[in-house]
Design a protein around this motif. Structure first.
Motif, mmCIF file in Angstrom:
data_model
loop_
_atom_site.group_PDB
_atom_site.id
_atom_site.type_symbol
_atom_site.label_atom_id
_atom_site.label_comp_id
_atom_site.label_asym_id
_atom_site.label_seq_id
_atom_site.Cartn_x
_atom_site.Cartn_y
_atom_site.Cartn_z
ATOM 1 N N LYS A 69 14.148 3.170 -2.900
ATOM 2 C CA LYS A 69 14.667 2.184 -3.858
ATOM 3 C C LYS A 69 13.758 2.063 -5.080
ATOM 4 C CE LYS A 69 18.302 0.913 -1.484
ATOM 5 N NZ LYS A 69 19.678 1.113 -1.963
ATOM 6 N N LEU A 71 12.587 3.937 -8.766
ATOM 7 C CA LEU A 71 12.859 4.909 -9.824
ATOM 8 C C LEU A 71 11.622 4.986 -10.705
ATOM 9 C CD1 LEU A 71 16.371 3.672 -11.061
ATOM 10 C CD2 LEU A 71 15.894 5.253 -9.179
ATOM 11 N N ALA A 94 18.599 -1.448 -13.023
ATOM 12 C CA ALA A 94 18.119 -1.037 -11.700
ATOM 13 C C ALA A 94 18.008 -2.234 -10.760
ATOM 14 C CB ALA A 94 16.773 -0.341 -11.830
ATOM 15 N N HIS A 99 17.205 -1.753 -7.083
ATOM 16 C CA HIS A 99 16.110 -0.797 -7.241
ATOM 17 C C HIS A 99 14.997 -1.380 -8.109
ATOM 18 C CE1 HIS A 99 19.203 1.864 -5.724
ATOM 19 N NE2 HIS A 99 18.342 2.856 -5.641
ATOM 20 N N ASP A 125 13.108 7.823 -5.751
ATOM 21 C CA ASP A 125 14.408 8.435 -5.482
ATOM 22 C C ASP A 125 14.927 9.247 -6.654
ATOM 23 O OD1 ASP A 125 14.398 7.181 -3.007
ATOM 24 O OD2 ASP A 125 15.440 5.405 -3.758
ATOM 25 N N SER A 302 21.708 3.229 -14.297
ATOM 26 C CA SER A 302 22.911 3.098 -13.457
ATOM 27 C C SER A 302 23.480 4.467 -13.097
ATOM 28 C CB SER A 302 23.962 2.247 -14.169
ATOM 29 O OG SER A 302 24.324 2.805 -15.418
ATOM 30 N N ILE A 305 21.166 6.096 -10.429
ATOM 31 C CA ILE A 305 21.371 5.517 -9.102
ATOM 32 C C ILE A 305 22.671 6.031 -8.488
ATOM 33 C CG2 ILE A 305 21.812 3.351 -7.863
ATOM 34 C CD1 ILE A 305 19.816 2.050 -9.875
ATOM 35 N N ILE A 308 21.859 9.346 -7.099
ATOM 36 C CA ILE A 308 21.077 9.201 -5.868
ATOM 37 C C ILE A 308 21.993 8.878 -4.693
ATOM 38 C CG2 ILE A 308 19.378 7.711 -4.725
ATOM 39 C CD1 ILE A 308 18.057 7.434 -7.549
ATOM 40 N N ASN A 309 23.031 8.107 -4.978
ATOM 41 C CA ASN A 309 23.972 7.700 -3.933
ATOM 42 C C ASN A 309 25.045 8.737 -3.642
ATOM 43 O OD1 ASN A 309 22.641 5.269 -3.532
ATOM 44 N ND2 ASN A 309 23.880 4.185 -5.048
#
Length: 335
Positions: A69, A71, A94, A99, A125, A302, A305, A308-309
């Motif tokens: 979590k 960055l 974030a 995050h 991440d 955004s 992330i 990352i997901n």
């Protein structure tokens, strides 16, 4: 026990722990989440890992099976108010998505960027590279191990958030032409800046279309001192207008010009790029191309992330709009 790792097998965290004289759990924290151990312990563990030849297991397609979590955002120069606003936007977005952002100042050094990326890539991440000075190959190397998104730098095949620098320069050229200027000097920034090249190309193309003579001087450091140094080169072949790579260079040029007895905008009109808060603090106030700095950082965070997901990285950059903010530093051409 022999301090070095056995040659017939890969080194493990247990080998590192034995070499460092700490518990295996400490090794795990130091290498994956260094903020949870002291800096001295983290350094001892890193040295032990190097000594025994320990390498973390290859990453899976999800990049990080144990998300931190965290960055990292690598800024070209945190002293430039542009980057503080970008970082704030990234941090806001974030945090809303659960995050935390680690901010790193590269001080306009590709070497520092590379070292910071190497240090943090195993602990975060993903990474945001804001106006990076690294080579394309260097950025791609990082992207092989962690999700990466660049700001104001386009690397083919990688995600990016850009501002339309070429269009911004076109706006400046049009504004100056309408004020009666027929010659403009572009004060260039770092040679390794992708954005610098785009701004110069936009100005040059606009000049060719409008009948506005353009020339480029530099490169200069993207600082107030760099802008001041540019004045001495500009004086050798003066133009009625100057457009600088960024606001801090434009302010440095303007202060040096005023200090040398030139009137602004009477003898030379000056424009910058980024519309940082400093543009309203100068006398005269600075004409500048506004780019949505906070939105740049927020969009980058955004989108990163989302990658990352599991979202697929887009090869098409997100391009944000620009707008010219006309202020007191530009005026009618003399004569």
């Amino acid at each position: 026990m022999n301090a070095s790792a056995p040659s017939e097998r890969a080194a493990t965290i247990y080998d590192v722990a034995a070499h460092a004289g700490v518990a295996p759990s400490t090794v795990s924290r130091a290498l994956s989440r260094p903020g949870r151990v002291s800096s001295a312990t983290a350094e001892v563990v890193r040295e032990a890992a190097r000594a025994v030849g320990y390498h973390r297991a290859p990453l899976t397609s999800s990049f990080n099976p144990l998300p931190t979590k965290l960055l990292a955002i690598l800024l070209a120069d945190i002293a430039n108010p542009v980057f503080s606003e970008i970082a704030r936007g990234a941090q806001t977005a974030a945090e809303q998505l659960g995050h935390t952002v680690v901010i790193v100042d590269a001080q306009e050094s590709g070497t520092r960027e590379r070292h910071a990326a190497e240090r943090f890539k195993s602990s975060v991440d993903g990474l945001i590279l804001a106006s990076p000075r690294l080579s394309d190959s260097g950025i791609r190397s990082i992207a092989k191990e962690r999700p990466v998104i660049t700001l104001n730098r386009q690397v083919p095949g990688l995600a990016a958030v850009l501002t339309d620098g070429a269009l911004g320069a076109w706006h400046v050229a049009t504004h100056l032409y309408e004020l009666g200027h027929r010659s403009v000097t572009y004060v260039s920034g770092p040679e390794t800046s992708w954005a610098d090249g785009m701004r110069w190309r936009g100005l040059k193309a606009a000049g060719e279309s409008l009948g506005l003579r353009t020339r480029r001087i530099g490169p200069f450091p993207p600082t107030m001192n760099g802008g001041a140094r540019a004045l001495h080169v500009w004086r050798e072949a003066r133009t009625s207008a100057v457009f600088a790579y960024n606001d801090v260079m434009a302010i440095g040029f303007m202060r040096a010009a005023l200090g040398s007895g030139f009137s602004v905008p009477g003898e030379v009109s000056i424009a910058g790029f980024d519309n940082s808060y400093a543009t309203r603090l100068t006398t005269p106030t600075l004409t500048s191309v506004a780019s949505p700095l906070h939105q740049q950082g927020a969009t980058a965070a955004s989108n990163l992330i989302a990658m990352i997901n599991g979202a697929k990285s887009s090869e098409h950059p997100v391009t944000l709009p620009v707008k010219l903010m006309e202020r007191e530093s530009t005026g009618d051409a003399a004569g």
